[in-house]
Design a protein around this motif. Structure first.
Motif, PDB file in Angstrom:
ATOM      1  N   PHE A   1       0.827  -1.210   0.000  1.00 22.81           N
ATOM      2  CA  PHE A   1       0.000   0.000   0.000  1.00 22.81           C
ATOM      3  C   PHE A   1       0.860   1.259   0.000  1.00 22.81           C
ATOM      4  CE2 PHE A   1      -3.578  -2.655   1.854  1.00 22.81           C
ATOM      5  CZ  PHE A   1      -4.383  -2.549   0.725  1.00 22.81           C
ATOM      6  N   GLN A   2       1.927   1.269   0.779  1.00 21.62           N
ATOM      7  CA  GLN A   2       2.815   2.441   0.796  1.00 21.62           C
ATOM      8  C   GLN A   2       3.446   2.665  -0.577  1.00 21.62           C
ATOM      9  OE1 GLN A   2       5.240   1.235   4.146  1.00 21.62           O
ATOM     10  NE2 GLN A   2       4.158   2.648   5.508  1.00 21.62           N
ATOM     11  N   LYS A   3       3.865   1.609  -1.207  1.00 18.61           N
ATOM     12  CA  LYS A   3       4.469   1.703  -2.541  1.00 18.61           C
ATOM     13  C   LYS A   3       3.455   2.210  -3.565  1.00 18.61           C
ATOM     14  CE  LYS A   3       6.689  -1.112  -6.071  1.00 18.61           C
ATOM     15  NZ  LYS A   3       7.025  -2.474  -6.495  1.00 18.61           N
ATOM     16  N   LEU A   4       2.228   1.710  -3.497  1.00 23.75           N
ATOM     17  CA  LEU A   4       1.195   2.140  -4.437  1.00 23.75           C
ATOM     18  C   LEU A   4       0.837   3.615  -4.259  1.00 23.75           C
ATOM     19  CD1 LEU A   4      -1.055  -1.041  -4.353  1.00 23.75           C
ATOM     20  CD2 LEU A   4       0.237  -0.179  -6.318  1.00 23.75           C
ATOM     21  N   VAL A   5       0.829   4.083  -3.033  1.00 22.27           N
ATOM     22  CA  VAL A   5       0.568   5.503  -2.787  1.00 22.27           C
ATOM     23  C   VAL A   5       1.652   6.344  -3.452  1.00 22.27           C
ATOM     24  CG1 VAL A   5       0.545   7.283  -0.992  1.00 22.27           C
ATOM     25  CG2 VAL A   5      -0.810   5.209  -0.705  1.00 22.27           C
ATOM     26  N   GLN A   6       2.892   5.942  -3.297  1.00 22.62           N
ATOM     27  CA  GLN A   6       4.004   6.680  -3.917  1.00 22.62           C
ATOM     28  C   GLN A   6       3.954   6.592  -5.439  1.00 22.62           C
ATOM     29  OE1 GLN A   6       7.501   5.024  -2.127  1.00 22.62           O
ATOM     30  NE2 GLN A   6       7.220   6.148  -0.212  1.00 22.62           N
ATOM     31  N   GLU A   7       3.745   5.404  -5.971  1.00 24.92           N
ATOM     32  CA  GLU A   7       3.710   5.207  -7.420  1.00 24.92           C
ATOM     33  C   GLU A   7       2.598   6.005  -8.091  1.00 24.92           C
ATOM     34  OE1 GLU A   7       3.367   1.028  -8.152  1.00 24.92           O
ATOM     35  OE2 GLU A   7       5.479   0.639  -7.685  1.00 24.92           O
ATOM     36  N   ASN A   8       1.495   6.177  -7.385  1.00 26.80           N
ATOM     37  CA  ASN A   8       0.352   6.885  -7.955  1.00 26.80           C
ATOM     38  C   ASN A   8       0.310   8.351  -7.535  1.00 26.80           C
ATOM     39  OD1 ASN A   8      -1.437   4.816  -9.449  1.00 26.80           O
ATOM     40  ND2 ASN A   8      -0.735   3.758  -7.613  1.00 26.80           N
ATOM     41  N   ASP A   9       1.385   8.800  -6.895  1.00 26.23           N
ATOM     42  CA  ASP A   9       1.566  10.203  -6.523  1.00 26.23           C
ATOM     43  C   ASP A   9       0.353  10.752  -5.763  1.00 26.23           C
ATOM     44  OD1 ASP A   9       3.070  12.562  -6.413  1.00 26.23           O
ATOM     45  OD2 ASP A   9       2.050  13.363  -8.175  1.00 26.23           O
ATOM     46  N   CYS A  10      -0.080   9.990  -4.754  1.00 30.05           N
ATOM     47  CA  CYS A  10      -1.242  10.432  -3.986  1.00 30.05           C
ATOM     48  C   CYS A  10      -0.934  10.550  -2.492  1.00 30.05           C
ATOM     49  CB  CYS A  10      -2.452   9.541  -4.258  1.00 30.05           C
ATOM     50  SG  CYS A  10      -2.210   7.782  -4.062  1.00 30.05           S
ATOM     51  N   GLU A  11       0.326  10.876  -2.169  1.00 27.02           N
ATOM     52  CA  GLU A  11       0.723  11.044  -0.773  1.00 27.02           C
ATOM     53  C   GLU A  11      -0.075  12.136  -0.067  1.00 27.02           C
ATOM     54  OE1 GLU A  11       2.941  11.044  -3.329  1.00 27.02           O
ATOM     55  OE2 GLU A  11       4.658   9.804  -2.827  1.00 27.02           O
ATOM     56  N   ALA A  12      -0.473  13.157  -0.799  1.00 29.37           N
ATOM     57  CA  ALA A  12      -1.208  14.267  -0.192  1.00 29.37           C
ATOM     58  C   ALA A  12      -2.655  13.908   0.140  1.00 29.37           C
ATOM     59  CB  ALA A  12      -1.179  15.481  -1.120  1.00 29.37           C
ATOM     60  N   SER A  13      -3.166  12.839  -0.474  1.00 28.82           N
ATOM     61  CA  SER A  13      -4.577  12.516  -0.258  1.00 28.82           C
ATOM     62  C   SER A  13      -4.818  11.138   0.360  1.00 28.82           C
ATOM     63  CB  SER A  13      -5.342  12.621  -1.581  1.00 28.82           C
ATOM     64  OG  SER A  13      -4.820  11.712  -2.520  1.00 28.82           O
ATOM     65  N   VAL A  14      -3.744  10.366   0.590  1.00 32.49           N
ATOM     66  CA  VAL A  14      -3.899   9.028   1.157  1.00 32.49           C
ATOM     67  C   VAL A  14      -2.855   8.821   2.254  1.00 32.49           C
ATOM     68  CG1 VAL A  14      -3.893   6.544   0.712  1.00 32.49           C
ATOM     69  CG2 VAL A  14      -4.726   8.107  -1.046  1.00 32.49           C
ATOM     70  N   GLU A  15      -3.322   8.430   3.419  1.00 28.61           N
ATOM     71  CA  GLU A  15      -2.444   8.117   4.551  1.00 28.61           C
ATOM     72  C   GLU A  15      -2.467   6.608   4.780  1.00 28.61           C
ATOM     73  OE1 GLU A  15      -2.219   8.925   9.357  1.00 28.61           O
ATOM     74  OE2 GLU A  15      -3.722   9.957   8.168  1.00 28.61           O
ATOM     75  N   VAL A  16      -1.291   6.021   4.938  1.00 25.11           N
ATOM     76  CA  VAL A  16      -1.177   4.586   5.208  1.00 25.11           C
ATOM     77  C   VAL A  16      -0.521   4.415   6.565  1.00 25.11           C
ATOM     78  CG1 VAL A  16      -0.228   2.386   4.421  1.00 25.11           C
ATOM     79  CG2 VAL A  16      -0.901   4.112   2.741  1.00 25.11           C
ATOM     80  N   GLU A  17      -1.127   3.547   7.399  1.00 18.80           N
ATOM     81  CA  GLU A  17      -0.568   3.309   8.722  1.00 18.80           C
ATOM     82  C   GLU A  17      -0.757   1.861   9.122  1.00 18.80           C
ATOM     83  OE1 GLU A  17      -2.766   5.697  11.502  1.00 18.80           O
ATOM     84  OE2 GLU A  17      -4.462   4.328  11.504  1.00 18.80           O
ATOM     85  N   GLY A  18       0.098   1.413  10.023  1.00 22.82           N
ATOM     86  CA  GLY A  18      -0.081   0.125  10.666  1.00 22.82           C
ATOM     87  C   GLY A  18      -0.748   0.373  12.007  1.00 22.82           C
ATOM     88  N   ASN A  19      -1.628  -0.511  12.394  1.00 25.83           N
ATOM     89  CA  ASN A  19      -2.264  -0.392  13.707  1.00 25.83           C
ATOM     90  C   ASN A  19      -2.514  -1.782  14.268  1.00 25.83           C
ATOM     91  OD1 ASN A  19      -4.498  -1.323  12.373  1.00 25.83           O
ATOM     92  ND2 ASN A  19      -5.691   0.532  12.557  1.00 25.83           N
ATOM     93  N   PHE A  20      -3.051  -1.828  15.446  1.00 23.05           N
ATOM     94  CA  PHE A  20      -3.267  -3.126  16.077  1.00 23.05           C
ATOM     95  C   PHE A  20      -4.731  -3.517  16.056  1.00 23.05           C
ATOM     96  CE2 PHE A  20       0.894  -1.925  17.508  1.00 23.05           C
ATOM     97  CZ  PHE A  20       1.590  -3.099  17.298  1.00 23.05           C
TER      98      PHE A  20
END
Length: 81
Positions: free
Chosen positions: A24-43
């Motif tokens: 998911f982090q790679k796809l956000v970067q590849e699709n240049d959507c860092e400003a509109s998509v946040e990726v996080e790990g949680n429990f």
């Protein structure tokens, strides 16, 4: 902003949660959507038998893996952007 939360708890970890998170982090970067998509790990998302569990905004998705993570990203994130 869209938010992708990948469970990294014990059960999901054993089913490849960190690999899914990386995808998911790679796809956000590849699709240049860092400003509109946040990726996080949680429990724990309380669906330990259905892991890897991913929450996209308010929708909980189960049984996510390296084979279907990109399809999920395209269906739930890219179609909204």
């Amino acid at each position: 902003m869209d938010k992708i939360s990948v469970c990294i708890g014990s059960a999901c970890h054993l089913k490849g949660a960190y690999r899914v998170l990386d995808i998911f982090q790679k796809l956000v970067q590849e699709n240049d959507c860092e400003a509109s998509v946040e990726v996080e790990g949680n429990f724990c998302q309380n669906r330990c038998t259905q892991g890897v569990v991913v929450k996209i905004n308010e929708q909980i998705l189960t049984n996510i893996n390296v084979d279907n993570a990109e399809e999920i990203f395209r269906a739930y994130i890219l179609r909204r952007i």
